[in-house]
Write an enzyme that holds these catalytic residues in place. Sequence first.
Site, short mmCIF file in Angstrom:
data_model
loop_
_atom_site.label_atom_id
_atom_site.label_comp_id
_atom_site.label_asym_id
_atom_site.label_seq_id
_atom_site.Cartn_x
_atom_site.Cartn_y
_atom_site.Cartn_z
N LEU A 76 0.87 -1.17 0.00
CA LEU A 76 0.00 0.00 0.00
C LEU A 76 0.91 1.22 0.00
O LEU A 76 2.00 1.19 0.60
CB LEU A 76 -0.89 0.01 1.26
CG LEU A 76 -1.96 -1.08 1.36
CD1 LEU A 76 -2.72 -0.96 2.68
CD2 LEU A 76 -2.93 -1.01 0.18
N ASP A 77 0.44 2.30 -0.63
CA ASP A 77 1.22 3.53 -0.62
C ASP A 77 1.40 4.04 0.81
O ASP A 77 0.58 3.75 1.69
CB ASP A 77 0.48 4.65 -1.38
CG ASP A 77 0.26 4.31 -2.84
OD1 ASP A 77 0.98 3.46 -3.36
OD2 ASP A 77 -0.64 4.94 -3.42
N LYS A 78 2.40 4.86 1.00
CA LYS A 78 2.63 5.47 2.31
C LYS A 78 1.35 6.16 2.81
O LYS A 78 0.99 6.10 3.97
CB LYS A 78 3.78 6.48 2.18
CG LYS A 78 4.20 7.11 3.47
CD LYS A 78 5.43 7.99 3.23
CE LYS A 78 5.78 8.82 4.43
NZ LYS A 78 6.89 9.75 4.18
#
Length: 214
Positions: A76-78
Amino acid sequence: MISVNGKTVRDPAYQTDPARDAVFYRGERIIYSEFVYIVMNKPLGCVCSNDEPGERIVFDLLGDAKRPDLFTVGRLDKETSGLIIITNDGKTAHTVLSPKHHVKKTYAYCLADPLSEEDRRTVESGVELRDGYTTMPCEITPADDRSGTITICEGKYHQIRRMFASVSNRVTSLCRISFGDITLDPSLAPGEWRYMTDSEIASFGSLQNLKEMR
Ligand code: URA
């Protein structure tokens, strides 16, 4: 403190057979399991990879359960929160992530601008991203004109952000709420985790997850 089949063992190099030996530590049976399966509610601001110096990493939230062979199943993105699966079971993770298996992942999104019906249909039917890749059909269920859920069955880099960007919109918040049949446990606050239940492990490994998206 340690016994194997009723006999105290003091030799740290003693080898046990997990299938046959009964190992006790201070009177408590130790069950060895080769694989570890964890579900976490990933908080915002934390990254999924080990190779980004200076960033907070999801594995650091595991405390004593942290071990070097763990990895996240996809990333997942930051700035995306929600369900992330952590395991050391590379074979199952590989199958689940394989594009040909089309495992569904659902995210709750919020957008900067209203999503018109036309744009919703465009994104749902597949859009060409800037790198030339055309996304597969997906499902969008709006809650209102700026928020809702989106289900995709692939996992390209920044995929959902780029899909909405292709119709000139912008994601302001993104949270994964399910992965295959496994859903984000509402009792897990951001940053909290637990081991998967037996039924989650079965669902993670089973072909039930690997249905084609129609
Ligand atoms: N799509 C995105 O854009 N970001 C994620 O973290 C997951 C899916």
